[in-house]
Design an enzyme around this catalytic site. Structure first.
Site, mmCIF file in Angstrom:
data_model
loop_
_atom_site.group_PDB
_atom_site.id
_atom_site.type_symbol
_atom_site.label_atom_id
_atom_site.label_comp_id
_atom_site.label_asym_id
_atom_site.label_seq_id
_atom_site.Cartn_x
_atom_site.Cartn_y
_atom_site.Cartn_z
ATOM 1 N N ASN A 32 0.839 -1.207 0.000
ATOM 2 C CA ASN A 32 0.000 0.000 0.000
ATOM 3 C C ASN A 32 0.869 1.251 0.000
ATOM 4 O O ASN A 32 1.602 1.462 -0.984
ATOM 5 C CB ASN A 32 -1.132 -0.030 1.037
ATOM 6 C CG ASN A 32 -0.739 -0.298 2.470
ATOM 7 O OD1 ASN A 32 -0.200 -1.341 2.784
ATOM 8 N ND2 ASN A 32 -1.045 0.625 3.358
ATOM 9 N N ASP A 33 0.865 2.051 1.019
ATOM 10 C CA ASP A 33 1.469 3.395 0.933
ATOM 11 C C ASP A 33 2.945 3.387 0.521
ATOM 12 O O ASP A 33 3.722 2.558 1.016
ATOM 13 C CB ASP A 33 1.441 4.089 2.297
ATOM 14 C CG ASP A 33 0.134 3.936 3.032
ATOM 15 O OD1 ASP A 33 -0.835 3.472 2.443
ATOM 16 O OD2 ASP A 33 0.106 4.295 4.222
#
Ligand code: DQQ
Length: 476
Positions: A32-33
Site C-alpha cells: 500500500n502506501d
C-alpha cells in the site's frame, strides 16, 4: 538477517494481463502506501507498506527498491519488520526518511494491541547503503497522543523536515474526536527528543474526514502546501490538499482541492537533486480481497509526478519525463475534427497518451479504454464542455460481485481560451488520467479478457489539436 523477497516471483505473473508492466509494484503480495521516499547518493529509494506473506493488508513491513531514473527498479531486501514483544510488534506503519547530515534515518509508526489501537512514533538508523536498519533502542520517540485529540488510537505516519531555523519538525496524522481530522506539529533539535507544539490545522469531520493520515507539508512556488489522506474512521476516503501560509507554527489555508478523484491514496513527496518536488502515491485495487489472493498481488504505485503550483493555487502534476525512456511505437494525429466516427481505434493495454483538444461550448470528447470488439465492455472517459465535468464509467461484460464499477466524476473547469489537455497512462488494470495537470483520476479497469483492449476516440464540436499515443515497454 536480511530477508529477501524473491524478485524471481515476478515471473509467476507473466500471463496476468491485469498486472501493470511499467508501474512499480513488488515481486508479489500486498503493497500500500509509499514510505520513506528519498534520493541517496544519486539513486532513488522507494520503501513501501508491504505484507511479505499474502496479498491482503496484514503484518506490515517496509519493502524496498532502488532506481537510477524513477522508472527502472531493482528489488532490495525488506528494510523493516515488526519485532515481537516491542512497540512495533503489530506492524511497521507508514513514515518518512531523512538525511541527517549524511546519516540516514527512518521515522515510522509502530503499532501493537488489538486492531492496531496503540500507535507510537519510532526511529530507525540506516547503514550507509540503506540496506540495513537498526531500530533506536529507546523507541518509541513519541508515545502518547496529545490530550486535545480526545482519543488515543489514531496517531500515525510521521512526516519530518528541517526548517529554515535548522530545527526539525514533525507532523503526525490524527483526529480530534467529534471535531475532525488533524495533524499534530512537533519540534526537535536532535531528532530524538520531540516537543509538542500544536495542531497545524484541524478539519471538519463532516466534510473532510474524521482522521487525517499520511501528512506532507512543504513549500512550493512561494506557498505552503499540506497534503493529507482522509479517513472516516473505518475506510480510506480521499486525498486533499490545502495551499496557504505557515506562521507561528500554524497553517492558514487559502484554497483547497482534491488531489485525486478516484483510487490514489496516501501519497508521499520528497525533493530530488534537481530540486523537483516529486509525488508518489498508492493506487488501490478495485476488487475484493479474495480476488487479490487469487491474483497473488495487490497495490501499485503511480508514475511519480512533479508538483508545481499555478497562479490559482492549483496543484499541477506532471508525470516525470523519465517515463519517455520506455516509450516505443508511436501514433500521431493533429488538427482533426472529432465526430461520431472513430478517430482512434487501436489495441493496447500499455499506452502513454497525450492529447490536446479545442472544444466549442457544446463540445465533448470521449475515449473508450479497454473496450471489447462487440462493445459490451469498456470504460468511457468523457469530458463535456457544457457540464465542465470529467466522467469515467466502467462497464464489464461479466459482473461477478468482485469488481468495483462505480462511476468517477470530477469538476474540470477550463479557463477562457484554455484547451483541454489529457494525459492517459494505461498499464494493465491501471489507468492514470490527468486533465490540464490539475484534475487527477487514477482508476482501475479489470478487463474480462486479454483482447478487451481497444482504445478509441470520438466526440463532437471539438478538434484534436495534437494527439500522441506511445506503446510502452515493460520495465521488468
Ligand atoms: N496505511 C498505513 C498507515 C496509514 C495508512 C498502514 C494509509 O500508516 O495511515 O498500512 O493508507
Amino acid at each position: 538477517m536480511l530477508r529477501f523477497h524473491m524478485p524471481a516471483q515476478r515471473d509467476l505473473f507473466e500471463d496476468d494481463f491485469q498486472r501493470p508492466q511499467f508501474h512499480f509494484l513488488p515481486p508479489a503480495n500486498w503493497m500500500n502506501d509509499p514510505n520513506g521516499v528519498i534520493q541517496w547518493n544519486g539513486q532513488y529509494h522507494l520503501f513501501y507498506q508491504y505484507n511479505p506473506d499474502g496479498a491482503v493488508h496484514s503484518d506490515m513491513h517496509w519493502g524496498h527498491a532502488v532506481s537510477d531514473d524513477l522508472i527502472q527498479w531493482t528489488d532490495l531486501p525488506i528494510a523493516l519488520a515488526p519485532t515481537p514483544q516491542t512497540v512495533d510488534e503489530g506492524g511497521i506503519f507508514s513514515g518518512c526518511a531523512v538525511n541527517n547530515n549524511g546519516q540516514p534515518l527512518i521515522f515510522y509508526t509502530g503499532v501493537s494491541s488489538p486492531n492496531y489501537s496503540k500507535q507510537v512514533q519510532c526511529l530507525a538508523i540506516g547503514s550507509a547503503d540503506l540496506l540495513t536498519w537498526d531500530k533506536y533502542e529507546q523507541n518509541p520517540i513519541i508515545d502518547t497522543v496529545p490530550a486535545e485529540a480526545r482519543q488515543t488510537s489514531d496517531f500515525r505516519d510521521p512526516f519530518v523536515w528541517q526548517g529554515v531555523d535548522d530545527s526539525w519538525y514533525m507532523l503526525v496524522g490524527s483526529g480530534i474526536a467529534g471535531v475532525g481530522g488533524t495533524v499534530f506539529l512537533y519540534r526537535s533539535e536532535d531528532l530524538v527528543n520531540w516537543e509538542y507544539l500544536n495542531p497545524l490545522l484541524v478539519g471538519d469531520a463532516q466534510t473532510q474526514g474524521a482522521i487525517w493520515e499520511c501528512p506532507n507539508f512543504f513549500e512550493l512556488d512561494g506557498k505552503w502546501v499540506l497534503i493529507i489522506s482522509s479517513h472516516d474512521g473505518k475506510n480510506t476516503d480521499t486525498v486533499r490538499y490545502f495551499v496557504g501560509t505557515f506562521k507561528d507554527y500554524r497553517f492558514i489555508p487559502e484554497t483547497s482541492g482534491r488531489l485525486d478523484f478516484a483510487y490514489m491514496y496516501a501519497p508521499l513527496t520528497f525533493v530530488d537533486d534537481r530540486s523537483r518536488r516529486l509525488l508518489w502515491g498508492w493506487i488501490r485495487e478495485g476488487r475484493t480481497y479474495q480476488a487479490h489472493e487469487r491474483a497473488g498481488w495487490a497495490g501499485v504505485q503511480i508514475i511519480p509526478r512533479e508538483l508545481r503550483l499555478d497562479e490559482h493555487n492549483h496543484l499541477i502534476m506532471t508525470p516525470v519525463p523519465e517515463l519517455n525512456t520506455i516509450r516505443g511505437d508511436h501514433l500521431h494525429l493533429e488538427n482533426m475534427p472529432l465526430s461520431n466516427d472513430l478517430l482512434l481505434n487501436i489495441r493496447s493495454n500499455c499506452l502513454d497518451i497525450t492529447a490536446e483538444f479545442q472544444l466549442d461550448s457544446a463540445g465533448s470528447v470521449q475515449f473508450t479504454i479497454a473496450g471489447s470488439a462487440s462493445g459490451d465492455e469498456g470504460t468511457t472517459l468523457s469530458f463535456d464542455a457544457s457540464t465542465e465535468q470529467l466522467n469515467v464509467a466502467r462497464q464489464y461484460c461479466e459482473v461477478n460481485g468482485e469488481l468495483d464499477f462505480y462511476p468517477h466524476s470530477a469538476p474540470h473547469v477550463l479557463f477562457p481560451d484554455e484547451t483541454l489537455q489529457l494525459r492517459i497512462i494505461i498499464d494493465g488494470s491501471v489507468c492514470e488520467i490527468i486533465a490540464n495537470g490539475r484534475t487527477s483520476l487514477v482508476t482501475r479497469i479489470y478487463s474480462s479478457h486479454r483482447e478487451n483492449n481497444l482504445v478509441q476516440l470520438r466526440g463532437k464540436h471539438a478538434t484534436v489539436i495534437a494527439l500522441d499515443a506511445f506503446e510502452m515497454r515493460s520495465i521488468w
